[in-house]
Design a protein around this motif. Structure first.
Motif, mmCIF file in Angstrom:
data_model
loop_
_atom_site.group_PDB
_atom_site.id
_atom_site.type_symbol
_atom_site.label_atom_id
_atom_site.label_comp_id
_atom_site.label_asym_id
_atom_site.label_seq_id
_atom_site.Cartn_x
_atom_site.Cartn_y
_atom_site.Cartn_z
ATOM 1 N N LEU A 261 33.306 36.549 49.805
ATOM 2 C CA LEU A 261 33.999 36.730 48.809
ATOM 3 C C LEU A 261 33.858 36.441 47.429
ATOM 4 C CD1 LEU A 261 37.352 36.630 50.865
ATOM 5 C CD2 LEU A 261 35.620 38.862 50.248
ATOM 6 N N TYR A 265 31.884 40.092 45.804
ATOM 7 C CA TYR A 265 32.829 40.240 45.605
ATOM 8 C C TYR A 265 33.525 39.818 43.532
ATOM 9 C CZ TYR A 265 32.867 43.474 49.374
ATOM 10 O OH TYR A 265 32.949 45.004 50.775
ATOM 11 N N LEU A 267 35.480 37.130 43.544
ATOM 12 C CA LEU A 267 36.993 36.236 43.891
ATOM 13 C C LEU A 267 37.046 35.836 42.509
ATOM 14 C CD1 LEU A 267 39.167 37.118 46.096
ATOM 15 C CD2 LEU A 267 38.132 34.935 47.687
ATOM 16 N N ARG A 330 37.506 44.381 46.156
ATOM 17 C CA ARG A 330 37.979 43.406 46.442
ATOM 18 C C ARG A 330 38.806 43.088 47.306
ATOM 19 N NH1 ARG A 330 38.976 40.348 41.116
ATOM 20 N NH2 ARG A 330 36.969 40.752 41.085
ATOM 21 N N ALA A 333 37.803 44.048 51.372
ATOM 22 C CA ALA A 333 36.786 43.469 51.795
ATOM 23 C C ALA A 333 38.151 41.726 52.211
ATOM 24 C CB ALA A 333 36.573 42.802 50.655
ATOM 25 N N MET A 334 39.117 41.068 51.344
ATOM 26 C CA MET A 334 40.162 40.015 51.681
ATOM 27 C C MET A 334 40.768 40.355 53.201
ATOM 28 S SD MET A 334 41.538 38.834 48.280
ATOM 29 C CE MET A 334 42.156 37.469 48.854
ATOM 30 N N THR A 337 38.634 40.405 56.257
ATOM 31 C CA THR A 337 38.044 39.357 56.367
ATOM 32 C C THR A 337 39.119 38.420 57.085
ATOM 33 O OG1 THR A 337 38.450 38.052 54.133
ATOM 34 C CG2 THR A 337 36.192 38.667 54.951
#
Length: 435
Positions: A261, A265, A267, A330, A333-334, A337
């Motif tokens: 991430l 991405y 993060l 983002r 995706a968080m 996961t």
């Protein structure tokens, strides 16, 4: 992390009688404290990786070697720990592990060199994975009947998560209070060490061995080698062990969600810490009870739940892999996961529960847990090296996607293993009903 069953034949896994409510939960709370503190020193890199480099003078490879030595020794001694758990009172074994780990922590606070640290981390494995862990698993199995194993082990995992969080933030507080330098790091190590020693003393004073079932036949204490052979001849034990292995090798891949991430991405650094706390602590607290509830109330079987949980991981992994990279995706995706991690932690909460379902006899359960731990936790010796090598050889998102594809493939294999385990449990129940 394990179980029991009622039946009338001597070969059956007959549990100890169920404890009274208050006494049982008191013993459980004491065991949770032990399980939630024993691994903090061996895993000190979780919160203090950079101080380990700066104050202990270690590079990345040397830190990796400390972890590998710890894992290798732990894996080699799980069976020994199981034998000890079958022959020595857990009231003595668990405190010995905790107080021993605390003493080693005091030594680490003197900032010894790399060579002595290798020996120290090997000794930490003796304290935690040989003396304490099989004894703790056997003790938890004693606390619940066959229909409560998922719940008990799920709550154990959740309770350990709570203790992990409290102790880790306590050490971080000491570190900050003492200036966040070498003095703060030494103080944090001593905090972990003192916690281990205090909990060890409390366990010795407060824990009592489970009362014996007066109606159960008296059995002579089996010799160590005979106990190993008796447990090793049970095919169902190996299927439980391989199921744990498959959960654990996928679990090892969770380590790479944070760098994924961060680097793929973007993060922000401010979110990395919050995400890490949720992923490693919050989900452990939530996942254990969730897995226990689904096991006991919905699927009525830990093996059945593990099969469907493995299957559920595959589409979640597909979402993680197929999401386009960039700040715009983002948050999805968080979420993806975290969902993957939640399923894994729910599986970790109950992956020892099938030990009762498959009919492991109570008198060899400590040794059985030792054998199963040896097999089940073996990925810790090699999975991180393999995953890391893949990432080094394939920079950027491609390397992470390869790792996640491997994790999804392993989940598919795990579903097949859990399916076989489910059939074994079904045959065991049918045989018990017919007897």
């Amino acid at each position: 992390m394990t179980n029991s069953t009622t039946q009338q034949t001597p070969a059956a896994a007959t549990p100890a009688p169920r404890r009274s409510g208050k006494a049982r939960w008191f013993r459980f709370a004491v065991l949770v404290m032990a399980g939630g503190t024993i691994y903090k020193l061996a895993n000190i890199k979780d919160a203090f990786y950079v101080p380990m480099q700066q104050d202990l003078g270690l590079n990345n490879t040397e830190i990796g070697m400390l972890l590998s030595v710890n894992s290798i020794v732990a894996t080699a001694l799980f069976v020994v720990g199981g034998i000890l758990a079958d022959r020595i009172s857990t009231r003595f074994l668990i405190p010995a592990g905790l107080i021993g780990a605390g003493a080693l922590g005091v030594y680490i606070s003197t900032f010894p060199g790399y060579g002595p640290l290798l020996i120290t981390f090997a000794a930490l494995a003796i304290c935690s994975d040989c003396l304490l862990w099989p004894a703790l698993l056997k003790s938890v199995r004693h606390l619940g009947g066959k229909d409560e194993q998922g719940r008990m082990f799920g709550l154990l995992e959740a309770g350990r998560g709570v203790i992990d969080t409290i102790v880790a933030f306590g050490a971080l507080g000491v570190f900050a209070l003492l200036g966040s330098g070498s003095g703060g790091f030494r103080g944090a190590i001593l905090f972990y060490a003192i916690i281990d020693i205090v909990v060890g003393i409390l366990v010795f004073l407060l824990l009592r061995d489970a009362p014996k079932d007066a109606s159960a036949p008296v059995k002579t204490e089996p010799a160590g080698l005979r106990t190993i052979l008796q447990a090793a001849r049970m095919p169902q034990l190996w299927w439980v062990s391989v199921t744990v292995f498959m959960v654990y090798i996928v679990y090892c891949g969770l380590t790479y969600f944070i760098p994924y991430l961060t680097y793929v991405y973007g993060l922000p650094v401010a979110f990395v810490g919050a995400y890490g706390i949720i992923n490693q602590y919050g989900l452990k607290i939530l996942g254990g009870p969730t897995g226990g509830f689904l096991t006991d109330k919905v699927f009525k079987s830990a093996s059945r739940y593990l099969r469907w949980a493995f299957i559920a991981l595959i589409p979640v992994a597909a979402v993680i892999i197929l999401l386009p990279a960039g700040p715009a995706t983002r948050v999805p995706a968080m979420i993806a996961t975290l969902m993957f991690s939640l399923v894994i932690f729910s599986m970790r909460g109950v992956f020892w529960a099938p030990m009762a379902e498959v009919g492991i006899p109570e008198e060899v359960s400590g040794t059985a847990f030792g054998i199963a731990s040896l097999v089940g936790y073996a990925p810790g010796m090699f999975a991180f090296v393999i995953y890391g090598a893949i990432l080094d050889a394939n920079p950027g998102a491609a390397g992470y996607h390869i790792v996640f594809v491997i994790m999804a493939s392993l989940a598919l294999v795990g579903a097949g293993v859990a399916t076989v385990l489910t059939r074994i449990v079904r045959r065991q129940k049918a045989s018990a009903a017919a007897s």
